[in-house]
Motif scaffolding. Sequence first.
Motif, PDB file in Angstrom:
ATOM      1  N   GLY A  17       0.807  -1.327   0.051  1.00 52.14           N
ATOM      2  CA  GLY A  17      -0.068  -0.044   0.064  1.00 52.14           C
ATOM      3  C   GLY A  17       0.794   1.399  -0.003  1.00 52.14           C
ATOM      4  N   ASN A  18       1.744   1.453   0.935  1.00 52.42           N
ATOM      5  CA  ASN A  18       2.411   2.620   1.058  1.00 52.42           C
ATOM      6  C   ASN A  18       3.934   2.514   0.926  1.00 52.42           C
ATOM      7  N   ILE A  19       4.740   1.366   0.824  1.00 56.83           N
ATOM      8  CA  ILE A  19       6.124   1.411   0.934  1.00 56.83           C
ATOM      9  C   ILE A  19       6.605   1.315  -0.597  1.00 56.83           C
ATOM     10  N   ILE A  20       7.679   2.295  -0.726  1.00 53.09           N
ATOM     11  CA  ILE A  20       8.333   2.337  -1.965  1.00 53.09           C
ATOM     12  C   ILE A  20       9.202   1.274  -2.031  1.00 53.09           C
ATOM     13  N   ALA A  21       9.314   0.069  -2.829  1.00 51.64           N
ATOM     14  CA  ALA A  21      10.182  -0.965  -2.935  1.00 51.64           C
ATOM     15  C   ALA A  21      11.280  -0.674  -4.070  1.00 51.64           C
ATOM     16  N   GLY A  22      10.972   0.353  -5.227  1.00 59.67           N
ATOM     17  CA  GLY A  22      11.931   0.412  -6.088  1.00 59.67           C
ATOM     18  C   GLY A  22      11.284   1.509  -7.001  1.00 59.67           C
ATOM     19  N   SER A  23      12.423   1.855  -7.948  1.00 58.36           N
ATOM     20  CA  SER A  23      12.299   3.140  -8.673  1.00 58.36           C
ATOM     21  C   SER A  23      12.856   2.840  -9.984  1.00 58.36           C
ATOM     22  N   VAL A  24      12.710   3.758 -11.058  1.00 59.52           N
ATOM     23  CA  VAL A  24      13.392   3.594 -12.304  1.00 59.52           C
ATOM     24  C   VAL A  24      13.191   5.283 -12.754  1.00 59.52           C
ATOM     25  N   ARG A  25      14.202   5.683 -13.573  1.00 61.85           N
ATOM     26  CA  ARG A  25      14.179   6.901 -14.317  1.00 61.85           C
ATOM     27  C   ARG A  25      14.325   6.613 -15.716  1.00 61.85           C
ATOM     28  N   ALA A  26      13.758   7.343 -16.552  1.00 59.37           N
ATOM     29  CA  ALA A  26      13.948   7.470 -18.198  1.00 59.37           C
ATOM     30  C   ALA A  26      13.918   8.673 -18.843  1.00 59.37           C
ATOM     31  N   PHE A  27      14.712   8.711 -19.886  1.00 57.44           N
ATOM     32  CA  PHE A  27      14.505  10.026 -20.650  1.00 57.44           C
ATOM     33  C   PHE A  27      14.885   9.603 -21.889  1.00 57.44           C
ATOM     34  N   VAL A  28      14.371  10.372 -22.871  1.00 54.77           N
ATOM     35  CA  VAL A  28      14.866  10.225 -24.429  1.00 54.77           C
ATOM     36  C   VAL A  28      15.927  11.000 -24.904  1.00 54.77           C
ATOM     37  N   ASN A  29      16.777  10.626 -25.733  1.00 56.54           N
ATOM     38  CA  ASN A  29      17.960  11.368 -26.243  1.00 56.54           C
ATOM     39  C   ASN A  29      17.760  10.885 -27.919  1.00 56.54           C
ATOM     40  N   GLY A  30      17.219  11.467 -28.742  1.00 54.02           N
ATOM     41  CA  GLY A  30      17.145  11.084 -30.234  1.00 54.02           C
ATOM     42  C   GLY A  30      16.213   9.779 -30.035  1.00 54.02           C
ATOM     43  N   ASP A  31      16.944   8.805 -31.000  1.00 48.16           N
ATOM     44  CA  ASP A  31      16.111   7.458 -30.931  1.00 48.16           C
ATOM     45  C   ASP A  31      15.930   6.593 -29.936  1.00 48.16           C
ATOM     46  N   THR A  32      16.842   7.014 -28.671  1.00 44.68           N
ATOM     47  CA  THR A  32      17.466   6.096 -27.665  1.00 44.68           C
ATOM     48  C   THR A  32      16.557   6.498 -26.370  1.00 44.68           C
ATOM     49  N   CYS A  33      15.939   5.511 -25.666  1.00 42.73           N
ATOM     50  CA  CYS A  33      15.507   5.729 -24.328  1.00 42.73           C
ATOM     51  C   CYS A  33      16.582   5.268 -23.065  1.00 42.73           C
ATOM     52  N   ASN A  34      17.108   6.314 -22.450  1.00 40.63           N
ATOM     53  CA  ASN A  34      18.060   6.095 -21.488  1.00 40.63           C
ATOM     54  C   ASN A  34      17.382   5.752 -20.288  1.00 40.63           C
ATOM     55  N   ILE A  35      17.850   4.740 -19.397  1.00 40.68           N
ATOM     56  CA  ILE A  35      17.286   4.154 -18.548  1.00 40.68           C
ATOM     57  C   ILE A  35      18.096   4.423 -17.185  1.00 40.68           C
ATOM     58  N   LEU A  69      21.570   1.721 -21.008  1.00 41.30           N
ATOM     59  CA  LEU A  69      21.579   1.867 -19.271  1.00 41.30           C
ATOM     60  C   LEU A  69      23.228   1.674 -19.094  1.00 41.30           C
ATOM     61  N   PHE A  70      23.328   1.777 -17.867  1.00 41.31           N
ATOM     62  CA  PHE A  70      24.854   1.339 -17.484  1.00 41.31           C
ATOM     63  C   PHE A  70      24.806   0.863 -16.168  1.00 41.31           C
ATOM     64  N   THR A  71      25.867   0.413 -15.736  1.00 44.65           N
ATOM     65  CA  THR A  71      26.032  -0.084 -14.205  1.00 44.65           C
ATOM     66  C   THR A  71      27.362  -0.429 -14.055  1.00 44.65           C
ATOM     67  N   GLY A  72      27.933  -0.505 -12.768  1.00 42.06           N
ATOM     68  CA  GLY A  72      29.261  -0.868 -12.520  1.00 42.06           C
ATOM     69  C   GLY A  72      29.647  -2.356 -12.906  1.00 42.06           C
ATOM     70  N   HIS A  73      30.992  -2.644 -13.102  1.00 40.90           N
ATOM     71  CA  HIS A  73      31.303  -3.819 -13.421  1.00 40.90           C
ATOM     72  C   HIS A  73      31.106  -5.053 -12.467  1.00 40.90           C
ATOM     73  N   LYS A  74      30.932  -4.656 -11.103  1.00 37.19           N
ATOM     74  CA  LYS A  74      30.971  -5.409 -10.162  1.00 37.19           C
ATOM     75  C   LYS A  74      29.549  -5.830  -9.412  1.00 37.19           C
ATOM     76  N   SER A  75      28.622  -4.874 -10.381  1.00 37.86           N
ATOM     77  CA  SER A  75      27.078  -5.286  -9.989  1.00 37.86           C
ATOM     78  C   SER A  75      26.605  -6.281 -10.721  1.00 37.86           C
ATOM     79  N   LYS A  76      27.170  -7.584 -10.382  1.00 41.01           N
ATOM     80  CA  LYS A  76      26.900  -8.840 -11.001  1.00 41.01           C
ATOM     81  C   LYS A  76      25.174  -9.216 -11.377  1.00 41.01           C
ATOM     82  N   LYS A  77      24.715  -8.789  -9.973  1.00 45.71           N
ATOM     83  CA  LYS A  77      22.978  -9.039 -10.077  1.00 45.71           C
ATOM     84  C   LYS A  77      22.392  -8.307 -11.213  1.00 45.71           C
ATOM     85  N   ASN A  78      22.951  -6.981 -11.465  1.00 41.40           N
ATOM     86  CA  ASN A  78      22.551  -6.026 -12.263  1.00 41.40           C
ATOM     87  C   ASN A  78      22.734  -6.503 -13.877  1.00 41.40           C
TER      88      ASN A  78
END
Length: 110
Positions: A17-35, A69-78
């Motif tokens: 009901g009221n707990i934020i468990a996660g989030s994500v952001r996105a924006f467009v640049n040309g023909d690409t959606c950046n996450i 999108l991008f992430t660090g090389h040690k972020s194995k789960k991602n």
Amino acid sequence: MKSEYETQTLLKAMVEGNIIAGSVRAFVNGDTCNIGRLIVHPDFQNRGIGSRLLREVEQMFKEYRRFELFTGHKSKKNLYLYGKKGYKIFKSQVINEKLTMMYLEKKEIS
């Protein structure tokens, strides 16, 4: 952060009901959606929340030909999640001796 609301789409995943468990952001640049900043609170990880947030962004921006999108090389789960969802590494950038950023893309969402 206030200016991000004007230039980006921000989604949040709510649980119990009221707990934020996660989030994500996105924006467009040309023909690409950046996450960016796809996050899931540790107490709610491994429940499919990250996958659902990613899928929702892809559906919201399905008219775009490419997602990035991008992430660090040690972020194995991602890296595992993104690979499972069809993202492929196309570039890496060494930030310092402890961090390399991995850039991933997905083309032509079906």
